[in-house]
Motif scaffolding. Structure first.
Motif, PDB file in Angstrom:
ATOM      1  N   GLU A   1      28.304  34.532 -17.081  1.00 61.66           N
ATOM      2  CA  GLU A   1      29.659  34.091 -17.418  1.00 61.66           C
ATOM      3  C   GLU A   1      30.305  35.018 -18.434  1.00 61.66           C
ATOM      4  OE1 GLU A   1      29.391  29.997 -18.588  1.00 61.66           O
ATOM      5  OE2 GLU A   1      28.808  29.348 -16.571  1.00 61.66           O
ATOM      6  N   VAL A   2      29.536  35.495 -19.403  1.00 54.52           N
ATOM      7  CA  VAL A   2      30.070  36.441 -20.395  1.00 54.52           C
ATOM      8  C   VAL A   2      30.504  37.731 -19.697  1.00 54.52           C
ATOM      9  CG1 VAL A   2      29.443  37.919 -22.363  1.00 54.52           C
ATOM     10  CG2 VAL A   2      28.811  35.495 -22.359  1.00 54.52           C
ATOM     11  N   LEU A   3      29.674  38.243 -18.792  1.00 65.45           N
ATOM     12  CA  LEU A   3      30.029  39.465 -18.056  1.00 65.45           C
ATOM     13  C   LEU A   3      31.303  39.263 -17.235  1.00 65.45           C
ATOM     14  CD1 LEU A   3      26.562  40.751 -16.787  1.00 65.45           C
ATOM     15  CD2 LEU A   3      28.022  41.782 -18.530  1.00 65.45           C
ATOM     16  N   GLN A   4      31.399  38.145 -16.552  1.00 63.64           N
ATOM     17  CA  GLN A   4      32.586  37.881 -15.748  1.00 63.64           C
ATOM     18  C   GLN A   4      33.829  37.752 -16.618  1.00 63.64           C
ATOM     19  OE1 GLN A   4      31.070  34.431 -13.709  1.00 63.64           O
ATOM     20  NE2 GLN A   4      30.532  35.613 -11.877  1.00 63.64           N
ATOM     21  N   TYR A   5      33.702  37.131 -17.779  1.00 63.63           N
ATOM     22  CA  TYR A   5      34.832  36.986 -18.698  1.00 63.63           C
ATOM     23  C   TYR A   5      35.293  38.361 -19.194  1.00 63.63           C
ATOM     24  CZ  TYR A   5      37.579  35.803 -22.783  1.00 63.63           C
ATOM     25  OH  TYR A   5      38.585  35.724 -23.711  1.00 63.63           O
ATOM     26  N   ILE A   6      34.344  39.205 -19.548  1.00 61.19           N
ATOM     27  CA  ILE A   6      34.693  40.544 -20.050  1.00 61.19           C
ATOM     28  C   ILE A   6      35.399  41.349 -18.966  1.00 61.19           C
ATOM     29  CG2 ILE A   6      33.702  42.739 -20.795  1.00 61.19           C
ATOM     30  CD1 ILE A   6      31.611  41.051 -22.339  1.00 61.19           C
ATOM     31  N   VAL A   7      34.900  41.276 -17.746  1.00 62.74           N
ATOM     32  CA  VAL A   7      35.550  42.014 -16.640  1.00 62.74           C
ATOM     33  C   VAL A   7      36.974  41.500 -16.431  1.00 62.74           C
ATOM     34  CG1 VAL A   7      35.481  42.387 -14.151  1.00 62.74           C
ATOM     35  CG2 VAL A   7      33.420  42.666 -15.492  1.00 62.74           C
ATOM     36  N   LYS A   8      37.162  40.191 -16.426  1.00 58.97           N
ATOM     37  CA  LYS A   8      38.496  39.622 -16.219  1.00 58.97           C
ATOM     38  C   LYS A   8      39.445  40.022 -17.347  1.00 58.97           C
ATOM     39  CE  LYS A   8      37.181  35.591 -13.525  1.00 58.97           C
ATOM     40  NZ  LYS A   8      37.036  34.133 -13.519  1.00 58.97           N
ATOM     41  N   SER A   9      38.953  40.108 -18.571  1.00 57.98           N
ATOM     42  CA  SER A   9      39.831  40.436 -19.696  1.00 57.98           C
ATOM     43  C   SER A   9      40.167  41.924 -19.733  1.00 57.98           C
ATOM     44  CB  SER A   9      39.203  39.999 -21.007  1.00 57.98           C
ATOM     45  OG  SER A   9      38.003  40.718 -21.255  1.00 57.98           O
ATOM     46  N   TRP A  10      39.341  42.783 -19.177  1.00 54.14           N
ATOM     47  CA  TRP A  10      39.587  44.217 -19.219  1.00 54.14           C
ATOM     48  C   TRP A  10      40.355  44.733 -18.023  1.00 54.14           C
ATOM     49  CZ3 TRP A  10      38.450  48.521 -22.345  1.00 54.14           C
ATOM     50  CH2 TRP A  10      37.991  48.187 -23.598  1.00 54.14           C
TER      51      TRP A  10
END
Length: 182
Positions: free
Chosen positions: A171-180
């Motif tokens: 979930e952290v990885l997916q959040y970072i990708v979505k924010s970048w």
């Protein structure tokens, strides 16, 4: 003519033009089958609907590819049924082959494209990254410019997985990708 136009101007065409070309090719093939001089030629030409299925299953989403294949199958069944000297089952054989080959080619092309993408994040994996980086370096060399590369490192990411589990890390990885990404 459609194939030549796609080779020459394919990069400038919008997706709607590709849909029109696929439909036009289907209609032209249907007319050629109807106007053919013998039932053998009609059945042989009906096998060319497979090329339509291959094209649409590689380049379009599943829903659009299915719509194009249904159009091709309808044209195939109708035109062969309108020819009284053609056996009734020939349309079933040609249509079945069209759908079968289209689905297999669509699945294989999606598997091949997914081979370069990380399923979790949607970002290129190592192979996809290497390929994209080489492409960008080649473009930069032709343009006389230099590519830019951003590298992110998540400090203590291993601790997130250890403390909260792999699902939380995902979930952290997916959040970072979505924010970048835009």
């Amino acid at each position: 003519l459609i194939g030549i136009s796609l080779v020459l101007w394919g990069r400038q065409l919008r997706p709607v033009h590709h849909h029109a070309l696929a439909a036009t090719g289907t209609i032209m093939l249907t007319i050629a089958i109807y106007e053919s001089t013998s039932p053998i030629a009609a059945v042989a030409l009906s096998s060319l609907y497979i090329s339509v299925a291959i094209d649409v299953c590689v380049f379009f989403t599943w829903s659009l590819a299915v719509a194009h294949m249904l159009f091709a199958v309808t044209c195939c069944m109708t035109v062969l049924a309108l020819r009284p000297e053609t056996p009734w089952w020939s349309g079933l054989v040609a249509s079945g082959a069209t759908v079968g080959v289209g689905i297999v080619v669509g699945l294989l092309s999606r598997f091949a494209s997914d081979a370069n993408v990380d399923v979790l994040t949607g970002l290129p994996n190592r192979g996809g990254f290497d390929r994209a980086l080489n492409d960008e370096i080649a473009v930069a060399a032709r343009n006389g410019s230099g590519p830019a590369l951003i590298v992110l490192n998540l400090d203590r990411f291993h601790a997130i997985n250890d403390m909260h589990g792999y699902r939380a890390g995902d979930e952290v990885l997916q959040y970072i990708v979505k924010s970048w990404l835009p």
